[in-house]
Design a protein around this motif. Structure first.
Motif, PDB file in Angstrom:
ATOM      1  N   LYS A   1       0.567  -1.073  -0.058  1.00 56.24           N
ATOM      2  CA  LYS A   1      -0.148  -0.055  -0.104  1.00 56.24           C
ATOM      3  C   LYS A   1       1.032   1.304   0.082  1.00 56.24           C
ATOM      4  N   ASP A   2       2.220   1.200   0.157  1.00 56.57           N
ATOM      5  CA  ASP A   2       2.983   2.291   0.382  1.00 56.57           C
ATOM      6  C   ASP A   2       3.666   2.756  -0.864  1.00 56.57           C
ATOM      7  N   SER A   3       3.188   2.016  -1.885  1.00 55.36           N
ATOM      8  CA  SER A   3       3.773   2.299  -3.323  1.00 55.36           C
ATOM      9  C   SER A   3       3.025   3.587  -3.980  1.00 55.36           C
ATOM     10  N   GLY A   4       4.105   4.210  -4.645  1.00 60.53           N
ATOM     11  CA  GLY A   4       3.543   5.319  -5.454  1.00 60.53           C
ATOM     12  C   GLY A   4       3.248   4.943  -7.157  1.00 60.53           C
ATOM     13  N   ALA A   5       3.541   3.800  -7.412  1.00 63.62           N
ATOM     14  CA  ALA A   5       3.133   3.280  -8.724  1.00 63.62           C
ATOM     15  C   ALA A   5       3.606   1.727  -9.128  1.00 63.62           C
ATOM     16  N   PHE A   6       2.772   1.065  -9.818  1.00 62.92           N
ATOM     17  CA  PHE A   6       3.178  -0.267 -10.233  1.00 62.92           C
ATOM     18  C   PHE A   6       3.348  -0.243 -11.750  1.00 62.92           C
ATOM     19  N   ALA A   7       4.426  -1.064 -12.279  1.00 58.69           N
ATOM     20  CA  ALA A   7       4.800  -0.896 -13.731  1.00 58.69           C
ATOM     21  C   ALA A   7       5.606  -2.242 -14.095  1.00 58.69           C
ATOM     22  N   GLY A   8       5.655  -2.458 -15.314  1.00 61.63           N
ATOM     23  CA  GLY A   8       6.425  -3.773 -15.687  1.00 61.63           C
ATOM     24  C   GLY A   8       7.380  -3.062 -17.072  1.00 61.63           C
ATOM     25  N   MET A   9       8.636  -3.314 -16.901  1.00 62.34           N
ATOM     26  CA  MET A   9       9.587  -3.067 -17.915  1.00 62.34           C
ATOM     27  C   MET A   9       9.911  -4.201 -18.783  1.00 62.34           C
ATOM     28  N   ASP A  10      10.075  -4.179 -20.066  1.00 66.03           N
ATOM     29  CA  ASP A  10      10.216  -5.287 -20.952  1.00 66.03           C
ATOM     30  C   ASP A  10      11.979  -5.325 -21.242  1.00 66.03           C
ATOM     31  N   SER A  11      12.320  -6.278 -22.135  1.00 58.76           N
ATOM     32  CA  SER A  11      13.716  -6.497 -22.237  1.00 58.76           C
ATOM     33  C   SER A  11      14.142  -5.305 -23.121  1.00 58.76           C
ATOM     34  N   ASP A  12      13.578  -4.458 -23.821  1.00 53.88           N
ATOM     35  CA  ASP A  12      13.998  -3.495 -24.465  1.00 53.88           C
ATOM     36  C   ASP A  12      13.753  -2.227 -23.831  1.00 53.88           C
ATOM     37  N   GLY A  13      13.425  -2.347 -22.486  1.00 54.97           N
ATOM     38  CA  GLY A  13      13.534  -1.031 -21.609  1.00 54.97           C
ATOM     39  C   GLY A  13      12.210  -0.213 -21.716  1.00 54.97           C
ATOM     40  N   ASN A  14      11.239  -0.532 -22.180  1.00 53.28           N
ATOM     41  CA  ASN A  14       9.896  -0.052 -22.642  1.00 53.28           C
ATOM     42  C   ASN A  14       9.228  -0.388 -21.193  1.00 53.28           C
ATOM     43  N   VAL A  15       8.453   0.681 -20.644  1.00 60.04           N
ATOM     44  CA  VAL A  15       8.013   0.810 -19.397  1.00 60.04           C
ATOM     45  C   VAL A  15       6.449   0.832 -19.533  1.00 60.04           C
ATOM     46  N   TYR A  16       5.504   0.002 -18.903  1.00 57.36           N
ATOM     47  CA  TYR A  16       3.976  -0.018 -19.204  1.00 57.36           C
ATOM     48  C   TYR A  16       3.383   0.075 -17.650  1.00 57.36           C
ATOM     49  N   PRO A  17       2.671   0.944 -17.366  1.00 60.82           N
ATOM     50  CA  PRO A  17       2.050   1.068 -16.067  1.00 60.82           C
ATOM     51  C   PRO A  17       0.995  -0.072 -16.217  1.00 60.82           C
ATOM     52  N   VAL A  18       0.780  -0.423 -14.753  1.00 55.88           N
ATOM     53  CA  VAL A  18      -0.225  -1.496 -14.423  1.00 55.88           C
ATOM     54  C   VAL A  18      -1.515  -0.754 -14.572  1.00 55.88           C
ATOM     55  N   ALA A  19      -2.572  -1.142 -15.261  1.00 55.21           N
ATOM     56  CA  ALA A  19      -3.883  -0.505 -15.468  1.00 55.21           C
ATOM     57  C   ALA A  19      -4.761  -1.030 -14.484  1.00 55.21           C
ATOM     58  N   GLU A  20      -4.716  -2.223 -14.213  1.00 51.71           N
ATOM     59  CA  GLU A  20      -5.681  -3.030 -13.390  1.00 51.71           C
ATOM     60  C   GLU A  20      -5.154  -4.325 -12.649  1.00 51.71           C
ATOM     61  N   ILE A  21      -5.770  -4.471 -11.761  1.00 45.02           N
ATOM     62  CA  ILE A  21      -5.551  -6.020 -11.181  1.00 45.02           C
ATOM     63  C   ILE A  21      -7.010  -6.720 -11.347  1.00 45.02           C
ATOM     64  N   LEU A  22      -6.712  -8.084 -12.391  1.00 51.33           N
ATOM     65  CA  LEU A  22      -8.079  -8.720 -12.942  1.00 51.33           C
ATOM     66  C   LEU A  22      -8.567  -9.531 -11.890  1.00 51.33           C
ATOM     67  N   ALA A  23      -7.470 -10.362 -11.198  1.00 50.41           N
ATOM     68  CA  ALA A  23      -7.851 -11.070 -10.116  1.00 50.41           C
ATOM     69  C   ALA A  23      -6.680 -11.635  -9.358  1.00 50.41           C
ATOM     70  N   ALA A  24      -7.032 -12.056  -8.071  1.00 48.47           N
ATOM     71  CA  ALA A  24      -5.741 -12.512  -7.226  1.00 48.47           C
ATOM     72  C   ALA A  24      -6.078 -13.582  -6.294  1.00 48.47           C
ATOM     73  N   SER A  25      -5.149 -14.396  -5.903  1.00 42.73           N
ATOM     74  CA  SER A  25      -5.481 -15.031  -4.628  1.00 42.73           C
ATOM     75  C   SER A  25      -4.160 -15.174  -3.754  1.00 42.73           C
TER      76      SER A  25
END
Length: 301
Positions: free
Chosen positions: A148-172
């Protein structure tokens, strides 16, 4: 004495010309392709700094999801109807080098930025995730998202491109899984991805691509050692012999057909004895992962 002369039969001369042509085109005489070119060395320090800088910039530009709203998705037990993962096609066993190249493209450096209590700078915390659909759907661990203390979540691919997380679809939480969707790039290009296996038997050869302690895109290999019930979570786990370490959470376990068959989760160490409260003589590090069946269950499959 005059030096000896090399005499070539016309057929021999034609053979040499053909061999030279083969060498130029990169095709071996047996028809097999030459080995692919080597990938450039991984600059771990630069990757870590790039992740922090790019995710922070997206956050400050208002291009990342509100974390409080985003984390509400951790309560979703099943992905919305119509949401898909990629299913395997015709079985095709891949050479390890080719499997690595494909899986690397679908493997994300995944995580968040946060602030410590000693400075105002945003810091990065990295783990792993695997893209499982061209629309940007990826799988990682629940505990990777549960901050909960995060400012943002994202993923970076092997080419260095960064994509923000838009939503959590499901979790367990019990299965330590989270299914997320990334924001596509502005050109709308599909993401590289790996299909989900239907499950693999004990003894299956597997590869892991992970980021142990910030050593990005490390390849290790092993086998599926057993399936078992985790005594604490009381849910299914798969034990493998391929190596990984902290920082690898959410990374992929792949079979030889290029399918995701598990998700890295945890390790536990077995020591021979304990002396004065200190464990001694490490014997084995058990690698526990989430089986692909648990991922499929979040899709209702």
């Amino acid at each position: 004495m005059s030096s000896p002369k090399l005499l070539l039969h016309p057929v021999s001369f034609l053979f040499i010309l053909a061999a030279a042509a083969v060498a130029k085109t990169g095709i071996a005489q047996d028809g097999a392709q030459k080995a692919p070119p080597l990938l450039p060395p991984v600059n771990d320090v630069a990757i870590r700094a790039s992740f922090e800088k790019k995710v922070t910039a997206l956050m400050e530009d208002g291009k990342t999801a509100d974390v409080a709203e985003l984390l509400k998705g951790l309560q979703s037990k099943k992905v919305p109807d119509g949401t898909a993962f990629a299913s395997p096609g015709e079985p095709q066993f891949l050479p390890e080098s080719e499997l690595y190249r494909r899986a690397r493209k679908a493997t994300l450096i995944f995580g968040r930025v946060y602030q410590c209590d000693r400075c105002d700078r945003w810091h990065g915390s990295n783990a792993g995730a695997v893209l499982i659909h061209p629309s940007g759907i990826a799988v990682t661990n629940y505990h990777v998202m549960d901050h909960k203390d995060s400012g943002a979540f994202a993923g970076m691919d092997s080419d260095g491109n960064v994509y923000p997380v838009a939503e959590i679809l499901a979790a367990s939480k019990r299965d330590d899984l989270a299914i997320v969707r990334l924001v596509k790039s502005e050109n709308g290009a599909d993401f590289p991805y790996m299909p989900l296996s239907t499950g693999d038997p004990i003894g299956t050869d597997v590869l892991v691509i992970s980021h142990p302690d910030g050593r990005y895109y490390t390849l290790s290999e092993g086998i599926i050692a057993r399936y078992f019930i985790d005594p604490k979570a009381r849910t299914n786990r798969v034990q493998i012999t391929a190596d990984y370490a902290k920082g690898s959470s959410g990374s992929g376990v792949f079979n030889e057909r290029g399918e995701l068959t598990g998700v890295v989760a945890a390790t536990s160490s077995i020591y021979y004895d304990q002396q004065k409260g200190v464990q001694k003589n490490l014997q084995m590090v058990v690698k526990s992962c989430i089986p692909v069946q648990s991922v499929r269950a979040l899709f209702g499959k």
